[in-house]
Enzyme design. Structure first.
Site, PDB file in Angstrom:
ATOM      1  CD  GLU A  23      -9.113  14.872 -32.551  1.00  0.00           C
ATOM      2  OE1 GLU A  23      -8.718  14.354 -33.330  1.00  0.00           O
ATOM      3  OE2 GLU A  23      -8.970  15.849 -31.547  1.00  0.00           O
TER       4      GLU A  23
ATOM      5  CG  ASP B  75      -5.373  20.385 -34.916  1.00  0.00           C
ATOM      6  OD1 ASP B  75      -4.299  21.183 -34.942  1.00  0.00           O
ATOM      7  OD2 ASP B  75      -5.691  20.245 -33.652  1.00  0.00           O
TER       8      ASP B  75
ATOM      9  CG  ASP C 295      -9.038  24.850 -37.927  1.00  0.00           C
ATOM     10  OD1 ASP C 295     -10.054  25.168 -36.219  1.00  0.00           O
ATOM     11  OD2 ASP C 295      -8.313  23.768 -37.198  1.00  0.00           O
TER      12      ASP C 295
ATOM     13  CB  SER D  40      -2.132  18.103 -32.827  1.00  0.00           C
ATOM     14  OG  SER D  40      -3.285  17.681 -33.262  1.00  0.00           O
ATOM     15  CB  SER D  41      -0.489  13.755 -28.924  1.00  0.00           C
ATOM     16  OG  SER D  41      -1.583  13.507 -28.126  1.00  0.00           O
ATOM     17  CB  SER D  42      -6.136  13.908 -30.243  1.00  0.00           C
ATOM     18  OG  SER D  42      -5.308  15.672 -30.723  1.00  0.00           O
TER      19      SER D  42
ATOM     20  CD  GLU E 273      -3.968  28.455 -32.290  1.00  0.00           C
ATOM     21  OE1 GLU E 273      -4.605  27.684 -33.215  1.00  0.00           O
ATOM     22  OE2 GLU E 273      -3.097  28.410 -32.839  1.00  0.00           O
ATOM     23  CG  HIS E 274     -10.131  29.211 -31.535  1.00  0.00           C
ATOM     24  ND1 HIS E 274     -10.207  28.587 -30.415  1.00  0.00           N
ATOM     25  CD2 HIS E 274      -8.982  29.378 -30.418  1.00  0.00           C
ATOM     26  CE1 HIS E 274     -10.744  27.804 -29.759  1.00  0.00           C
ATOM     27  NE2 HIS E 274      -9.153  28.536 -29.250  1.00  0.00           N
TER      28      HIS E 274
ATOM     29  N   GLY F  30      -1.486  16.348 -24.220  1.00  0.00           N
ATOM     30  CA  GLY F  30      -2.685  16.561 -24.202  1.00  0.00           C
ATOM     31  C   GLY F  30      -2.431  18.156 -23.713  1.00  0.00           C
TER      32      GLY F  30
HETATM   33  P1  ADP Z   1      -3.163  17.276 -27.654  1.00  0.00           P
HETATM   34  O1  ADP Z   1      -3.874  16.279 -28.916  1.00  0.00           O
HETATM   35  O2  ADP Z   1      -3.302  18.473 -27.293  1.00  0.00           O
HETATM   36  O3  ADP Z   1      -1.958  16.402 -27.516  1.00  0.00           O
HETATM   37  P2  ADP Z   1      -5.981  15.624 -26.693  1.00  0.00           P
HETATM   38  O4  ADP Z   1      -6.591  16.000 -25.621  1.00  0.00           O
HETATM   39  O5  ADP Z   1      -6.578  16.341 -28.556  1.00  0.00           O
HETATM   40  O6  ADP Z   1      -4.671  16.147 -26.853  1.00  0.00           O
HETATM   41  O7  ADP Z   1      -5.471  14.489 -27.236  1.00  0.00           O
HETATM   42  C1  ADP Z   1      -4.360  13.479 -25.922  1.00  0.00           C
HETATM   43  C2  ADP Z   1      -5.271  12.013 -26.428  1.00  0.00           C
HETATM   44  O8  ADP Z   1      -4.289  11.367 -27.208  1.00  0.00           O
HETATM   45  C3  ADP Z   1      -4.655  11.550 -24.657  1.00  0.00           C
HETATM   46  O9  ADP Z   1      -5.491  11.528 -23.709  1.00  0.00           O
HETATM   47  C4  ADP Z   1      -4.190  10.288 -25.729  1.00  0.00           C
HETATM   48  O10 ADP Z   1      -6.047   9.737 -24.852  1.00  0.00           O
HETATM   49  C5  ADP Z   1      -4.434  10.101 -26.335  1.00  0.00           C
HETATM   50  N1  ADP Z   1      -3.061   9.756 -26.902  1.00  0.00           N
HETATM   51  C6  ADP Z   1      -2.275  10.725 -27.440  1.00  0.00           C
HETATM   52  N2  ADP Z   1      -1.214   9.954 -27.569  1.00  0.00           N
HETATM   53  C7  ADP Z   1      -0.903   8.857 -27.810  1.00  0.00           C
HETATM   54  C8  ADP Z   1      -0.499   8.161 -27.378  1.00  0.00           C
HETATM   55  N3  ADP Z   1       1.190   7.984 -27.068  1.00  0.00           N
HETATM   56  N4  ADP Z   1      -0.414   6.884 -26.894  1.00  0.00           N
HETATM   57  C9  ADP Z   1      -1.451   6.695 -26.690  1.00  0.00           C
HETATM   58  N5  ADP Z   1      -2.720   7.146 -26.746  1.00  0.00           N
HETATM   59  C10 ADP Z   1      -2.400   8.956 -26.842  1.00  0.00           C
HETATM   60 MG    MG Z   2      -6.165  16.924 -30.193  1.00  0.00          MG
END
Ligand code: ADP
Ligand code: MG
Length: 390
Positions: free
Chosen positions: A164, A176, A39, A130-132, A36-37, A126
């Site tokens: 990103e 990620d 990369d 890593s939803s981003s 962790e931390h 969030g």
């Molecule tokens: P993480 O990557 O840990 O989930 P981040 O803050 O890096 O958190 O990314 C989250 C952001 O990615 C959300 O605030 C949104 O802008 C975008 N995002 C994530 N999932 C979706 C989704 N299903 N639809 C639209 N935007 C999304």
């Molecule tokens: Mg992210």
């Protein structure tokens, strides 16, 4: 998954109408087992792609227009054209996770067509899973697929990392996007973030379950910490460079060198360096132990990783500490640690399959009793990275 897919397709058709060839892309989240931390310090990480994902239903448009609706952000849709300059939206707007990848393809001269796209997700946003990256890699795969183009997973990852940085404004490392684009079912990935070489580490679901616990708690006043850590690591590198100009990243420094420099380094910088350098060693050792099925020892390294993130890197929270402390006391747990950048988010634990149910129940109860917050417990196998499923 099938129900989810069927429902998403129906929602797509309701919104955008029938007709044409409709594609579906599954883009997973990820959890990092250890490393962790490291990369952005050119070091080693060991993530895997997880079952929670974003599902993107998409269809090409002739007019170059991109229209995206996401059920998680239904207040406003994303609209832009791939034929003109693709501008960054205001900071925090989810459209940047769509605009960024499109802009990167455009900057590479990759031909694109427009698309209608409907997104649903089982992946929490969030929360450090890593939803981003799932959004970025999924979007890029959709745009490539609809225009009949192909691209290797690592090139997709590099372009999405740039997206990103430049569109989401997050100076992240390569972990990620690499795992989301290139994950392999049943395996974690030991990734060398310097040369991007990788080794896949089998995770036998008969012997192990990976359990992610989302603390559902974010401390207030989190903002520049990620940037601060980057700067503190650079300060460390600047010191070691004076001794050896060949040192460009903390990757190049040994633990003995860090310990010997203690009196010369600022106390905080010293602790940051000690974490990164020790964590790199732990990560590589962890991969070897997992390959040898020495889960007890591997789990011990996870606990050491957590302590180092808590005490030296200062990125844990009392909520994450509580989850880890409770986890390691439960039956059938090999190891547990906070995962992701920290300051809230999730823990990851390796648990014997026959103890998973009890683990989930007990960790939930203990966390709720202490903090009055319901955590989400996600039991997952390692999945493939983002791919076209239809
Ligand atoms: P993480 O990557 O840990 O989930 P981040 O803050 O890096 O958190 O990314 C989250 C952001 O990615 C959300 O605030 C949104 O802008 C975008 N995002 C994530 N999932 C979706 C989704 N299903 N639809 C639209 N935007 C999304
Ligand atoms: Mg992210």
């Amino acid at each position: 998954m099938l129900d989810h897919l069927q429902q998403a397709k129906e929602s797509f058709i309701k919104r955008f109408g029938e007709g044409g060839r409709i594609h579906a892309i599954r883009s997973p989240g990820r959890v990092n087992l250890i490393g962790e931390h490291t990369d952005y310090n050119d070091g080693f990480v060991c993530p895997m792609a997880i079952e929670p994902h974003v599902l993107m239903i998409c269809r090409a448009r002739e007019d170059g227009q991109v229209n995206v609706h996401s059920s998680a952000y239904a207040e406003h849709d994303v609209r832009f054209s791939v034929d003109g300059e693709i501008a960054r939206a205001r900071s925090g707007d989810w459209s940047n996770y769509v605009r960024g990848p499109a802009a990167m393809l455009r900057s590479k001269g990759v031909p694109m067509v427009g698309m209608d796209c409907y997104i649903t997700n089982t992946l929490p946003t969030g929360s450090g899973l890593s939803s981003s990256a799932a959004m970025e890699v999924g979007t890029m795969l959709a745009l490539l697929t609809l225009a009949g183009n192909e691209m290797g997973a690592q090139e997709i990852a590099s372009l999405c990392q740039r997206a990103e940085h430049e569109y989401a404004g997050m100076p992240c490392g390569i972990m990620d996007q690499s795992i989301v684009a290139g994950g392999r079912e049943g395996h974690a990935m030991l990734l060398d973030c310097r040369d991007l070489s990788r080794r896949f580490i089998p995770l036998d679901p008969l012997e192990l379950r990976v359990v992610v616990v989302n603390s559902n708690f974010k401390p207030q006043l989190v903002g520049s910490e990620y940037d601060d850590r980057g700067r503190e690591c650079e300060a460390g590198v600047a010191h070691f460079r004076k001794l050896n100009p060949g040192i460009t990243h903390l990757r190049d420094v040994t633990l003995d060198q860090v310990l010997a420099a203690r009196s010369d380094l600022d106390e905080t910088v010293f602790r940051r360096c000690r974490h990164v350098v020790a964590e790199n060693a732990r990560c590589q050792q962890f991969a070897e132990l997992m390959e040898k099925r020495q889960y007890e020892q591997a789990g011990e390294l996870m606990v050491q990783s957590h302590e180092s993130l808590r005490d030296d890197y200062d990125v844990s929270t009392t909520h994450l500490d509580h989850l880890v402390d409770s986890a390691v006391r439960l039956k059938g747990v090999y190891g547990s640690r906070m995962t992701g950048a920290g300051f809230g988010g999730c823990t990851v634990s390796l648990v014997q399959p026959r103890h998973v149910e009890q683990f989930a129940e007990q960790i939930r109860a203990s966390y709720m009793q202490t903090f009055d917050i319901t955590p989400d417990v996600i039991v997952t196998t390692a999945t493939n990275g983002a791919q076209l499923i239809e």
